[in-house]
Design a protein around this motif. Structure first.
Motif, mmCIF file in Angstrom:
data_model
loop_
_atom_site.group_PDB
_atom_site.id
_atom_site.type_symbol
_atom_site.label_atom_id
_atom_site.label_comp_id
_atom_site.label_asym_id
_atom_site.label_seq_id
_atom_site.Cartn_x
_atom_site.Cartn_y
_atom_site.Cartn_z
ATOM 1 N N LYS A 242 -2.084 -6.168 -6.937
ATOM 2 C CA LYS A 242 -1.483 -6.143 -5.603
ATOM 3 C C LYS A 242 -2.059 -7.253 -4.725
ATOM 4 O O LYS A 242 -1.334 -7.899 -3.962
ATOM 5 C CB LYS A 242 -1.717 -4.779 -4.941
ATOM 6 C CG LYS A 242 -0.850 -3.654 -5.479
ATOM 7 C CD LYS A 242 -1.084 -2.385 -4.673
ATOM 8 C CE LYS A 242 -0.210 -1.234 -5.138
ATOM 9 N NZ LYS A 242 -0.420 -0.014 -4.328
ATOM 10 N N ASP B 58 0.806 -1.223 0.000
ATOM 11 C CA ASP B 58 0.000 0.000 0.000
ATOM 12 C C ASP B 58 0.838 1.271 0.000
ATOM 13 O O ASP B 58 0.286 2.374 -0.036
ATOM 14 C CB ASP B 58 -0.931 0.014 1.222
ATOM 15 C CG ASP B 58 -2.194 -0.803 0.989
ATOM 16 O OD1 ASP B 58 -2.611 -0.923 -0.182
ATOM 17 O OD2 ASP B 58 -2.754 -1.333 1.968
ATOM 18 N N ARG C 294 -3.364 2.658 -6.315
ATOM 19 C CA ARG C 294 -4.539 2.050 -5.704
ATOM 20 C C ARG C 294 -4.120 1.072 -4.626
ATOM 21 O O ARG C 294 -3.121 0.356 -4.754
ATOM 22 C CB ARG C 294 -5.393 1.348 -6.769
ATOM 23 C CG ARG C 294 -5.931 2.308 -7.810
ATOM 24 C CD ARG C 294 -6.914 1.659 -8.748
ATOM 25 N NE ARG C 294 -8.136 1.224 -8.070
ATOM 26 C CZ ARG C 294 -9.261 0.946 -8.706
ATOM 27 N NH1 ARG C 294 -9.346 1.065 -10.029
ATOM 28 N NH2 ARG C 294 -10.322 0.552 -8.042
ATOM 29 N N ASP C 295 -4.926 1.003 -3.551
ATOM 30 C CA ASP C 295 -4.552 0.142 -2.433
ATOM 31 C C ASP C 295 -4.888 -1.311 -2.733
ATOM 32 O O ASP C 295 -5.536 -1.631 -3.742
ATOM 33 C CB ASP C 295 -5.211 0.604 -1.136
ATOM 34 C CG ASP C 295 -6.736 0.599 -1.208
ATOM 35 O OD1 ASP C 295 -7.294 -0.183 -2.002
ATOM 36 O OD2 ASP C 295 -7.365 1.378 -0.472
ATOM 37 N N VAL C 296 -4.432 -2.191 -1.861
ATOM 38 C CA VAL C 296 -4.574 -3.631 -2.101
ATOM 39 C C VAL C 296 -6.031 -4.040 -2.249
ATOM 40 O O VAL C 296 -6.372 -4.888 -3.091
ATOM 41 C CB VAL C 296 -3.900 -4.423 -0.959
ATOM 42 C CG1 VAL C 296 -4.185 -5.912 -1.099
ATOM 43 C CG2 VAL C 296 -2.397 -4.169 -0.942
#
Length: 355
Positions: free
Chosen positions: A209, A11, A201-203
């Protein structure tokens, strides 16, 4: 082997970008642009010389790497609907003639096998398409006698699968009216996957990711059932080794299921109970096995039923994305291209977090 702590968190977007000194994220993110370049070339009439009566056969010549894998995918996708058989081979067969169509694909214009195939096919009067850098021996062998789809952007061949896949689909469509493909729509799907999987973009909302997180510090098997998905598993194994240094075995899902039900070493069924495990007394925990079952939409119910009750088996499909507004990915070619892009970007993330 003991799991090692990641050098960078998935992240941590700024950390990932800073660690990407080789520009691998940028290279993997050009997948959609390369497919769009194929679509533009088709619109510009670059494949018009391939038009004509239905050929006796379509021969895909590629010795290795992503070009060879793409040939297997094209055969799996169109082999049952095209009017001509599709053959994938590392070299030109001796019986090539004017009734055949030949696609010469690869990343090395100096490859003797590719140059020999182009020379033989053009001399025999076959319709020829070169999906490769058009220079050196390959250009000498086919100049003026073949349609050409060279890369229009810098290309890292580790991430070239979607480009070769688009080129192959376009080639078969050019010689066979029964094979209908929309390369521009394919580019749109790949671009959408690149955006979903971007470093910013986050997990939770990033499928690449999330996939990297599932593979980190685990032994990985990429399982698949159909021919197209098996080719994808082979690509995933190659790109994970080449980019991230991660060994992930591609395997037929039937073999994976048998191994897990028999309790293979490292599977969840025979793992040491981590709650009471003491490394001083018991030694390190064995590596756990993570099976990623690469699944197309129409295969998912069957695959889910076959793997029911098995721990550490994750179904991975193109539509496994945390995006409620996303439109379904219907065509099989788009699903394969999206999953290939996801695996490419997951391999990059694994490399970056390992430091």
């Amino acid at each position: 082997m003991n799991a090692t702590r990641s050098a960078i968190d998935l992240d941590d977007a700024d950390g990932l970008v800073a660690a990407d000194r080789e520009g691998l994220l940028r290279a993997a993110s050009t997948a959609g642009a390369h497919v769009r370049a194929i679509a533009a070339a088709v619109e510009e009439g670059e494949l018009e010389s391939l038009a004509g009566p239905l050929p006796r056969s379509v021969i895909w010549v590629a010795g290795r790497g992503t070009a060879a894998t793409a040939g297997r995918m094209v055969s799996a996708l169109l082999g049952q609907v095209a009017g001509a058989p599709i053959m994938v081979t590392p070299g030109a067969p001796s019986w090539i003639g004017p009734l055949d169509a030949v696609v010469v694909a690869g990343d090395d214009p100096g490859d003797p096998a590719l140059a020999a195939a182009a020379s033989l096919a053009t001399r025999r009067g076959a319709r020829v398409l070169v999906v490769a850098p058009f220079e050196g021996p390959l250009r000498d062998a086919a100049a003026g006698r073949a349609a050409v789809l060279p890369p229009r952007l810098p290309l890292n061949d580790a991430f070239g699968l979607t480009r070769y896949l688009a080129g192959g689909l376009a080639a078969v469509a050019a010689v066979d009216d029964s094979a209908r493909v929309d390369i521009a729509a394919l580019a749109d799907e790949v671009d959408a996957e690149v955006l979903r999987s971007s470093a910013m973009r986050d997990v939770f909302t990033n499928p690449a990711k999330a996939l990297a997180g599932r593979m980190a510090a685990r032994r990985v098997v990429l399982g698949a059932d159909s021919e197209g998905a098996l080719a994808l598993a082979q690509h995933g194994s190659s790109v994970l080794l080449r980019i991230a240094g991660v060994v992930a075995a591609p395997a037929c899902l039937a073999d994976v299921v048998v191994a897990l039900r028999a309790g293979s070493p490292g599977a969840a069924t025979d793992s040491v109970d981590a709650l009471f495990h003491d490394e001083q007394l018991d030694g390190p925990l064995p590596d756990r096995l993570r099976v990623l079952a690469l699944t197309l939409n129409d295969e998912r119910p069957v695959v889910a039923a076959r793997t029911a009750g098995l721990d550490d088996v994750d179904l991975v499909g193109a539509e496994d994305i945390a995006d409620p507004g996303a439109v379904g990915i219907g065509s099989v070619d788009a699903q394969l291209a999206v999953l290939a892009t996801r695996l490419d970007m997951a391999a990059v993330y694994l490399r970056l977090i390992r430091g």
